[in-house]
Write an enzyme that holds these catalytic residues in place. Structure first.
Site, PDB file in Angstrom:
ATOM      1  CD  GLN A 145     -40.961 -44.945  38.011  1.00 29.20           C
ATOM      2  OE1 GLN A 145     -40.878 -44.266  39.022  1.00 29.20           O
ATOM      3  NE2 GLN A 145     -41.876 -44.699  37.081  1.00 29.20           N
ATOM      4  CE1 TYR A 174     -50.382 -38.860  47.727  1.00 32.99           C
ATOM      5  CE2 TYR A 174     -51.738 -39.205  45.777  1.00 32.99           C
ATOM      6  CZ  TYR A 174     -50.566 -38.754  46.353  1.00 32.99           C
ATOM      7  OH  TYR A 174     -49.591 -38.192  45.562  1.00 32.99           O
ATOM      8  CG  ASP A 198     -51.847 -44.048  40.911  1.00 30.29           C
ATOM      9  OD1 ASP A 198     -53.009 -43.610  40.902  1.00 30.29           O
ATOM     10  OD2 ASP A 198     -50.879 -43.388  41.340  1.00 30.29           O
ATOM     11  CG  ASP A 252     -40.190 -35.241  30.263  1.00 33.49           C
ATOM     12  OD1 ASP A 252     -40.836 -34.641  31.141  1.00 33.49           O
ATOM     13  OD2 ASP A 252     -38.960 -35.178  30.171  1.00 33.49           O
ATOM     14  CB  CYS A 253     -45.216 -33.716  32.520  1.00 34.48           C
ATOM     15  SG  CYS A 253     -44.120 -33.311  33.884  1.00 34.48           S
ATOM     16  CG  ASP A 273     -50.024 -38.359  41.892  1.00 31.86           C
ATOM     17  OD1 ASP A 273     -49.668 -38.192  43.064  1.00 31.86           O
ATOM     18  OD2 ASP A 273     -50.433 -39.448  41.454  1.00 31.86           O
ATOM     19  CD  GLU A 350     -44.936 -41.098  56.604  1.00 30.76           C
ATOM     20  OE1 GLU A 350     -44.185 -40.479  57.397  1.00 30.76           O
ATOM     21  OE2 GLU A 350     -44.501 -41.668  55.598  1.00 30.76           O
TER      22      GLU A 350
END
Length: 360
Positions: A145, A174, A198, A252-253, A273, A350
């Site tokens: 990404q 969050y 993160d 990779d999960c 997440d 939002e």
């Protein structure tokens, strides 16, 4: 060089006299030494263009249903005062020409297009938001990404993945919500975090004295970028991939979940997440829905009977998408129940839906 795009709109109580309006505005544009070209669109009103010095360009559109729009573009390096003076002059002249025919006048802040710093990011439900971004802190492409970290004067550094705002340094609401909003006891528990590169969830969960946290994040570059530039979110937990009560697997999960399910390994809490609920059921979203269903089923297989599964949903305005997600919960290999909570995430601008899911 960036371009500043100004807008000036007039909603009228009755259609404007096109000829009189065009003639009345001529003097304003002539004072700016702008060359005029007028196009009669017959039943669709009039379109006039005005080209001036230093790349300035204006479009006047007189619609037959009582709406007049003026768009002005100028290069960002030029004197903005000239643009404001022109808009002010046009507004005053339109007031003189249309007298009591004006119902509403609307001027928006200039949109900066092509700037070195991109300040505009859409919300999940398609509204345009301008952020107070003043610096590109990090911008790299990983094998998975595009990763951006931008600095906002209001929200601190913001992580953006493939054009989607993920998390800012001000978005503790969050993180709290996706961990159960303080209603769960993590002390002595085993926790599995899917994604979370993160480091925000890991940082908060470590404080709650769990027995062990396993975090599975596929993208090392997200971890590296956030470790350096999102310290207010992750603290020091990403400095090492192994700590006293946690381990970070850069994998990779899906294979990891399958392996845990085969081994019979289970967790008290699974926190997903990875991705928000897809916004539609259109064919282009099929792969995301399939991935989401796979993660749900595998997560239920590694969730203890008394355990809880936490995840984000999406913007509360996307009711169809959220309804589709809740339908998916009824199709898992085992019956589940769920609750949901709406939280205001600061940098999203939002309201956002979060889910807690458990086995019946």
């Amino acid at each position: 060089m960036a371009v500043r795009h100004y807008t000036l709109d007039f909603n009228l109580t009755a259609p404007a006299d096109c000829s009189a309006t065009l003639k009345g505005l001529q003097s304003v544009f002539q004072e700016q030494e702008m060359t005029e070209a007028i196009h009669n669109l017959e039943d669709h009103g009039y379109l006039a263009t005005y080209i001036g010095k230093n790349g300035r360009f204006a479009i006047l559109r007189i619609h037959p249903h009582g709406f007049v729009s003026i768009d002005l573009q100028s290069c960002e390096g030029s004197d903005n005062t000239e643009a404001y003076n022109l808009l002010n002059a046009l507004e005053e002249k339109m007031k003189d020409l249309l007298h009591n025919n004006i119902k509403r006048i609307k001027r928006l802040p200039a949109i900066v297009r092509g700037g070195a710093v991109d300040r505009y990011w859409p919300t999940a439900d398609g509204r345009l938001v301008e952020y107070d971004i003043d610096e590109v802190v990090y911008d790299e492409d990983s094998p998975y990404q595009n990763i951006k970290i931008l600095h906002s004067q209001q929200f601190g550094n913001i992580l953006i993945l493939n054009g989607d705002v993920n998390l800012s340094e001000s978005d503790l609401p969050y993180t709290k919500a996706i961990m159960g909003s303080g209603k769960e006891g993590y002390t002595g528990k085993e926790v599995l975090i899917l994604g979370g590169g993160d480091g925000g969830i890991l940082h908060e969960a470590v404080k709650l004295k769990p027995k062990m946290i396993t975090m599975v994040e596929i993208d090392q570059m997200v971890i590296d970028g956030c470790r350096k530039h999102m310290r207010k979110t992750c603290g020091d937990v990403l400095d090492n991939l192994n700590g006293d009560c946690y381990q970070v697997l850069v994998e990779d999960c899906v294979p990891v979940l399958k392996k845990y399910a085969e081994e019979g390994r289970t967790f008290d809490y699974v926190i997903n997440d990875l991705t928000a609920v897809p916004i539609s059921t259109a064919p282009e979203e099929d792969s995301t829905w399939e991935f989401l269903r796979l993660i749900l089923d595998l997560s239920m297989k590694v969730l203890r009977p008394s355990g809880k599964y936490f995840t984000q949903g999406n913007c509360v305005n996307l009711t169809e998408a959220l309804d589709n997600y809740e339908e998916q919960l009824g199709r898992l290999y085992c019956p589940v129940e769920f609750s949901k909570e709406v939280v205001c995430v600061p940098s999203y601008m939002e309201l956002w839906m979060f889910y807690t899911i458990w086995k019946k």
